[in-house]
Design a protein around this motif. Structure first.
Motif, PDB file in Angstrom:
ATOM      1  N   ILE A 167     -17.944 -21.211  17.757  1.00 48.05           N
ATOM      2  CA  ILE A 167     -19.110 -20.322  17.711  1.00 48.05           C
ATOM      3  C   ILE A 167     -18.703 -18.913  17.293  1.00 48.05           C
ATOM      4  O   ILE A 167     -19.300 -18.308  16.397  1.00 48.05           O
ATOM      5  CB  ILE A 167     -19.815 -20.278  19.079  1.00 48.05           C
ATOM      6  N   LEU A 168     -17.673 -18.379  17.943  1.00 47.28           N
ATOM      7  CA  LEU A 168     -17.219 -17.018  17.655  1.00 47.28           C
ATOM      8  C   LEU A 168     -16.742 -16.898  16.207  1.00 47.28           C
ATOM      9  O   LEU A 168     -17.095 -15.937  15.502  1.00 47.28           O
ATOM     10  CB  LEU A 168     -16.089 -16.631  18.602  1.00 47.28           C
ATOM     11  N   ALA A 169     -15.942 -17.858  15.760  1.00 43.79           N
ATOM     12  CA  ALA A 169     -15.393 -17.793  14.401  1.00 43.79           C
ATOM     13  C   ALA A 169     -16.495 -17.885  13.363  1.00 43.79           C
ATOM     14  O   ALA A 169     -16.506 -17.130  12.377  1.00 43.79           O
ATOM     15  CB  ALA A 169     -14.377 -18.914  14.208  1.00 43.79           C
ATOM     16  N   LEU A 170     -17.441 -18.798  13.559  1.00 45.48           N
ATOM     17  CA  LEU A 170     -18.521 -18.971  12.596  1.00 45.48           C
ATOM     18  C   LEU A 170     -19.415 -17.728  12.546  1.00 45.48           C
ATOM     19  O   LEU A 170     -19.777 -17.247  11.465  1.00 45.48           O
ATOM     20  CB  LEU A 170     -19.356 -20.200  12.964  1.00 45.48           C
ATOM     21  N   ALA A 171     -19.759 -17.183  13.704  1.00 42.15           N
ATOM     22  CA  ALA A 171     -20.644 -16.015  13.747  1.00 42.15           C
ATOM     23  C   ALA A 171     -19.972 -14.774  13.184  1.00 42.15           C
ATOM     24  O   ALA A 171     -20.570 -14.032  12.392  1.00 42.15           O
ATOM     25  CB  ALA A 171     -21.097 -15.769  15.186  1.00 42.15           C
ATOM     26  N   GLU A 172     -18.706 -14.549  13.556  1.00 41.80           N
ATOM     27  CA  GLU A 172     -18.038 -13.306  13.176  1.00 41.80           C
ATOM     28  C   GLU A 172     -17.629 -13.269  11.708  1.00 41.80           C
ATOM     29  O   GLU A 172     -17.504 -12.203  11.118  1.00 41.80           O
ATOM     30  CB  GLU A 172     -16.803 -13.114  14.069  1.00 41.80           C
ATOM     31  N   ILE A 178     -28.438 -15.516  15.137  1.00 47.96           N
ATOM     32  CA  ILE A 178     -28.290 -16.595  16.113  1.00 47.96           C
ATOM     33  C   ILE A 178     -29.217 -17.757  15.772  1.00 47.96           C
ATOM     34  O   ILE A 178     -28.861 -18.920  15.972  1.00 47.96           O
ATOM     35  CB  ILE A 178     -28.541 -16.076  17.549  1.00 47.96           C
ATOM     36  N   SER A 179     -30.393 -17.466  15.226  1.00 47.57           N
ATOM     37  CA  SER A 179     -31.314 -18.546  14.840  1.00 47.57           C
ATOM     38  C   SER A 179     -30.758 -19.355  13.673  1.00 47.57           C
ATOM     39  O   SER A 179     -31.091 -20.528  13.503  1.00 47.57           O
ATOM     40  CB  SER A 179     -32.677 -17.963  14.463  1.00 47.57           C
ATOM     41  N   GLU A 180     -29.896 -18.728  12.845  1.00 47.75           N
ATOM     42  CA  GLU A 180     -29.312 -19.418  11.701  1.00 47.75           C
ATOM     43  C   GLU A 180     -28.070 -20.215  12.086  1.00 47.75           C
ATOM     44  O   GLU A 180     -27.664 -21.121  11.356  1.00 47.75           O
ATOM     45  CB  GLU A 180     -28.957 -18.403  10.611  1.00 47.75           C
ATOM     46  N   LEU A 181     -27.468 -19.882  13.227  1.00 50.36           N
ATOM     47  CA  LEU A 181     -26.314 -20.649  13.693  1.00 50.36           C
ATOM     48  C   LEU A 181     -26.732 -22.012  14.226  1.00 50.36           C
ATOM     49  O   LEU A 181     -25.979 -22.980  14.138  1.00 50.36           O
ATOM     50  CB  LEU A 181     -25.599 -19.877  14.805  1.00 50.36           C
ATOM     51  N   ALA A 182     -27.925 -22.073  14.811  1.00 39.14           N
ATOM     52  CA  ALA A 182     -28.387 -23.303  15.457  1.00 39.14           C
ATOM     53  C   ALA A 182     -28.966 -24.283  14.430  1.00 39.14           C
ATOM     54  O   ALA A 182     -29.546 -23.884  13.418  1.00 39.14           O
ATOM     55  CB  ALA A 182     -29.440 -22.967  16.509  1.00 39.14           C
ATOM     56  N   GLY A 183     -28.800 -25.556  14.711  1.00 34.45           N
ATOM     57  CA  GLY A 183     -29.503 -26.588  13.940  1.00 34.45           C
ATOM     58  C   GLY A 183     -28.771 -27.151  12.742  1.00 34.45           C
ATOM     59  O   GLY A 183     -29.265 -28.071  12.092  1.00 34.45           O
ATOM     60  N   HIS A 184     -27.595 -26.637  12.386  1.00 35.51           N
ATOM     61  CA  HIS A 184     -26.875 -27.153  11.215  1.00 35.51           C
ATOM     62  C   HIS A 184     -26.133 -28.450  11.542  1.00 35.51           C
ATOM     63  O   HIS A 184     -25.698 -28.672  12.665  1.00 35.51           O
ATOM     64  CB  HIS A 184     -25.862 -26.122  10.710  1.00 35.51           C
ATOM     65  N   THR A 185     -25.992 -29.292  10.522  1.00 36.80           N
ATOM     66  CA  THR A 185     -25.159 -30.487  10.627  1.00 36.80           C
ATOM     67  C   THR A 185     -24.026 -30.374   9.605  1.00 36.80           C
ATOM     68  O   THR A 185     -24.025 -29.485   8.752  1.00 36.80           O
ATOM     69  CB  THR A 185     -25.958 -31.767  10.337  1.00 36.80           C
ATOM     70  N   TRP A 186     -23.095 -31.318   9.672  1.00 35.91           N
ATOM     71  CA  TRP A 186     -21.979 -31.309   8.722  1.00 35.91           C
ATOM     72  C   TRP A 186     -22.448 -31.599   7.298  1.00 35.91           C
ATOM     73  O   TRP A 186     -21.738 -31.306   6.342  1.00 35.91           O
ATOM     74  CB  TRP A 186     -20.905 -32.293   9.165  1.00 35.91           C
ATOM     75  N   LEU A 251     -23.161 -29.152  13.722  1.00 37.55           N
ATOM     76  CA  LEU A 251     -22.055 -28.227  13.503  1.00 37.55           C
ATOM     77  C   LEU A 251     -21.651 -27.589  14.835  1.00 37.55           C
ATOM     78  O   LEU A 251     -20.462 -27.403  15.103  1.00 37.55           O
ATOM     79  CB  LEU A 251     -22.476 -27.156  12.499  1.00 37.55           C
ATOM     80  N   LEU A 252     -22.647 -27.249  15.655  1.00 35.70           N
ATOM     81  CA  LEU A 252     -22.418 -26.740  17.003  1.00 35.70           C
ATOM     82  C   LEU A 252     -23.165 -27.656  17.960  1.00 35.70           C
ATOM     83  O   LEU A 252     -24.389 -27.755  17.905  1.00 35.70           O
ATOM     84  CB  LEU A 252     -22.912 -25.290  17.136  1.00 35.70           C
ATOM     85  N   SER A 253     -22.439 -28.318  18.828  1.00 29.66           N
ATOM     86  CA  SER A 253     -23.008 -29.412  19.612  1.00 29.66           C
ATOM     87  C   SER A 253     -22.940 -29.133  21.112  1.00 29.66           C
ATOM     88  O   SER A 253     -22.130 -28.325  21.580  1.00 29.66           O
ATOM     89  CB  SER A 253     -22.235 -30.700  19.304  1.00 29.66           C
ATOM     90  N   ILE A 254     -23.806 -29.829  21.841  1.00 34.41           N
ATOM     91  CA  ILE A 254     -23.667 -29.848  23.295  1.00 34.41           C
ATOM     92  C   ILE A 254     -22.370 -30.594  23.635  1.00 34.41           C
ATOM     93  O   ILE A 254     -21.895 -31.403  22.848  1.00 34.41           O
ATOM     94  CB  ILE A 254     -24.865 -30.528  23.984  1.00 34.41           C
ATOM     95  N   ILE A 255     -21.830 -30.307  24.809  1.00 32.59           N
ATOM     96  CA  ILE A 255     -20.572 -30.961  25.204  1.00 32.59           C
ATOM     97  C   ILE A 255     -20.699 -31.638  26.559  1.00 32.59           C
ATOM     98  O   ILE A 255     -19.712 -32.075  27.150  1.00 32.59           O
ATOM     99  CB  ILE A 255     -19.412 -29.949  25.238  1.00 32.59           C
ATOM    100  N   GLU A 256     -21.914 -31.714  27.066  1.00 34.06           N
ATOM    101  CA  GLU A 256     -22.146 -32.418  28.322  1.00 34.06           C
ATOM    102  C   GLU A 256     -23.571 -32.949  28.327  1.00 34.06           C
ATOM    103  O   GLU A 256     -24.432 -32.461  27.601  1.00 34.06           O
ATOM    104  CB  GLU A 256     -21.926 -31.477  29.515  1.00 34.06           C
TER     105      GLU A 256
END
Length: 362
Positions: A167-172, A178-186, A251-256
């Protein structure tokens, strides 16, 4: 319109927004929900609000009463949930008034109402430029970034840390909202042409449904790949849904395993709220490690947008203040907005003044 109640009328209006971006739909829905709650508190509804109410609502947006505000993130099911995190900026308030005006214009055009009380109430008076300028000062300096890396190093090597790094690497390194970080797939990633080796690009749908392509650095790809490997392992263990193709993996997933529809989509994308909460928890942990009072205070209020501002300043420095390139990467509609980052960078101004030769000192 075929509507007998305000709720039915609003639902019909929301249907007309289906061609707009998901971000725009969510923002408009949130703005109108806030209006309805505000009207209900005053004993009114959509059909009984008048021009003076419209003016009062505009003032309310930039100066809400305390019982409307909860500065900490919480879900609607929480007893301490409140509709607002604080006063809206001038630009956010104007966007809310635009959404409300759009709703009332639709209701008048469809014959549900005979007049629009918000017709002449569509902006709040003016500190928009000042607020944007102040907001750009919320970015991470070298001292901030060093403390972030120290805190990361102290964390155990597990799925939580690897997702946080992704998350940090992709955002920075992209400046995505933040709305553009969510929802992406590979599937949104692809190799870029040219002589840059194995460089990938990410297709991003930004504000106003504007599509752009953002380069992804190899190190960020590696962080994302490690997070994806964790996702695959969690799917094998039955913690998350495993019935996804390679391209469908978030691309950014839940982990639990989490309660249904909480902070994630059906495919397990980490939502905007989930990203916000993950970063806020981390920044609070960084704040606890800070010996410097100023750094501690900064991290206690830091959010994902600080990473966007950090990216903007670093790109400007790396390109010699190339506003056109930075504007495209940040998806600013106006280059004057990008220019604010240059004006706001006090560090560069100080360095420039101190670099001047000494004269007239007696």
């Amino acid at each position: 319109l075929g509507a007998d109640t305000d709720a039915q009328a609003v639902d019909a209006w929301l249907e007309t927004l289906s061609l707009k971006s998901h971000h725009t739909q969510s923002a408009y829905r949130r703005d109108v929900e806030r209006l309805l709650w505000w009207a209900r508190e005053r004993g009114k509804g959509l059909t009984t609000l008048v021009v003076t109410d419209a003016v009062e609502h505009a003032r309310f947006l930039v100066d809400p009463p305390a019982h409307w505000i909860n500065p900490l993130p919480s879900t609607r099911e929480s007893p301490d949930w409140r509709p607002m995190r604080g006063p809206l900026s001038a630009s956010s308030a104007n966007r809310a008034l635009a959404a409300i005006g759009h709703l009332y214009g639709f209701l008048v055009e469809s014959g549900y109402l005979v007049a629009n009380p918000f017709a002449r109430v569509h902006t709040v008076s003016g500190t928009k430029t000042l607020q944007v300028r102040l907001d750009t000062s919320r970015s991470f300096s070298a001292d901030h970034l060093a403390l972030i890396e120290t805190t990361l190093s102290a964390m155990p090597e597990d799925v939580t840390k690897r997702r946080l790094i992704a998350i940090l690497a992709l955002a920075e390194t992209t400046g995505l909202r933040i709305s553009e970080l969510a929802g992406h797939t590979w599937a949104d990633l692809h190799k870029l042409p040219g002589d840059h080796g194995e460089l990938h690009g990410l297709r991003v749908l930004g504000k106003g449904a504007r599509e752009r392509e953002v380069p992804i650095r190899p190190g960020v790809m590696e962080a994302l790949a490690q997070h994806r490997a964790d996702r695959v392992s969690l799917a094998v263990a039955g913690v998350v849904d495993g019935a996804l193709s390679e391209g469908q993996i978030p691309l950014l997933s839940i982990i639990e395993k989490a309660p249904a529809r909480r902070n994630h989509s059906g495919a397990g994308h980490l939502s905007r709220a989930g990203i916000h909460q993950a970063l806020r928890r981390f920044f609070q942990a960084v704040a606890q490690r800070a010996d410097d009072e100023r750094l501690r205070a900064d991290f206690e209020r830091a959010s994902c947008h600080w990473l966007r501002h950090t990216f903007a300043r670093e790109v400007l420095r790396a390109t010699g203040n190339d506003l056109a390139v930075t504007q495209q990467l940040l998806d600013h509609r106006s280059i004057s907005t990008t220019g604010i980052y240059v004006k706001a960078d006090m560090t560069q101004r100080i360095e420039a003044v101190l670099a001047m030769p000494e004269r007239f000192n007696g």
